[in-house]
Design an enzyme around this catalytic site. Structure first.
Site, PDB file in Angstrom:
ATOM      1  N   LYS A 119       0.852  -1.195   0.000  1.00  0.00           N
ATOM      2  CA  LYS A 119       0.000   0.000   0.000  1.00  0.00           C
ATOM      3  C   LYS A 119       0.889   1.248   0.000  1.00  0.00           C
ATOM      4  O   LYS A 119       1.959   1.259   0.566  1.00  0.00           O
ATOM      5  CB  LYS A 119      -0.889  -0.016   1.226  1.00  0.00           C
ATOM      6  N   GLY A 120       0.441   2.286  -0.668  1.00  0.00           N
ATOM      7  CA  GLY A 120       1.195   3.528  -0.711  1.00  0.00           C
ATOM      8  C   GLY A 120       2.034   3.693  -1.962  1.00  0.00           C
ATOM      9  O   GLY A 120       2.779   4.654  -2.083  1.00  0.00           O
ATOM     10  N   CYS A 121       1.910   2.751  -2.894  1.00  0.00           N
ATOM     11  CA  CYS A 121       2.657   2.836  -4.145  1.00  0.00           C
ATOM     12  C   CYS A 121       1.739   3.310  -5.263  1.00  0.00           C
ATOM     13  O   CYS A 121       0.577   2.914  -5.319  1.00  0.00           O
ATOM     14  CB  CYS A 121       3.251   1.477  -4.515  1.00  0.00           C
ATOM     15  N   GLN A 122       2.278   4.122  -6.146  1.00  0.00           N
ATOM     16  CA  GLN A 122       1.536   4.614  -7.300  1.00  0.00           C
ATOM     17  C   GLN A 122       1.193   3.460  -8.232  1.00  0.00           C
ATOM     18  O   GLN A 122       0.113   3.414  -8.805  1.00  0.00           O
ATOM     19  CB  GLN A 122       2.392   5.657  -8.012  1.00  0.00           C
ATOM     20  N   SER A 123       2.128   2.547  -8.394  1.00  0.00           N
ATOM     21  CA  SER A 123       1.934   1.369  -9.230  1.00  0.00           C
ATOM     22  C   SER A 123       1.573   0.189  -8.344  1.00  0.00           C
ATOM     23  O   SER A 123       1.710   0.259  -7.128  1.00  0.00           O
ATOM     24  CB  SER A 123       3.230   1.041  -9.980  1.00  0.00           C
TER      25      SER A 123
END
Length: 141
Positions: free
Chosen positions: A53-57
């Site tokens: 969680k917290g990733c753009q991809s």
């Protein structure tokens, strides 16, 4: 012990290799090439409990123990992120939980001069990947 690159690539080697390139465009290409060397993650392992969680991809991290060493399998739907995962793997894969927790990843990123050359969302995603691996190490230590 299995290695995601087939050969041992250390954080120091990544720092040295990136130092050969004059432009960040070339450095990004090298990082992307590192990501291409990572083995593909089995689609069956790309589950919600492995997503970072917290990733753009989309980013998935799987782990298991071989003896006392944490082994990681990682994947992303973005080439640059797979490359960033390869950089992180050079520091953490095949290490004991305590070695993972002791490794100064911020100093490594500073040595690479990496964070300031990433967009804020990529930088946050990179830190989320590191946090996930450190949480795994804490659980296993």
């Amino acid at each position: 012990m299995s290695n995601p690159f087939g050969t041992e690539i250390t954080p120091e080697e990544i720092v040295d290799t990136l130092g050969f390139f004059d432009s960040w465009e070339d450095r990004y290409r090298y990082i992307i090439d590192l990501g291409k060397q990572l083995p593909e993650m089995d689609d069956a392992k790309k589950t919600d409990d492995r997503i970072v969680k917290g990733c753009q991809s989309q980013v998935w991290i799987d782990h298991w123990l071989e003896g006392d060493k944490i082994m990681l399998s990682v994947d992303s739907d973005a080439h640059i992120v797979r490359g960033l995962l390869a950089v992180v793997m050079s520091a953490y894969n095949g290490k004991t939980p305590q070695q993972v927790l002791d490794f100064d990843i911020e100093a490594f990123f500073n040595e690479l001069d990496l964070i300031k050359h990433l967009s804020p969302t990529r930088g946050n995603g990179l830190r989320s990947m590191v946090q996930k691996i450190r949480e795994l190490a804490t659980t296993l230590s």
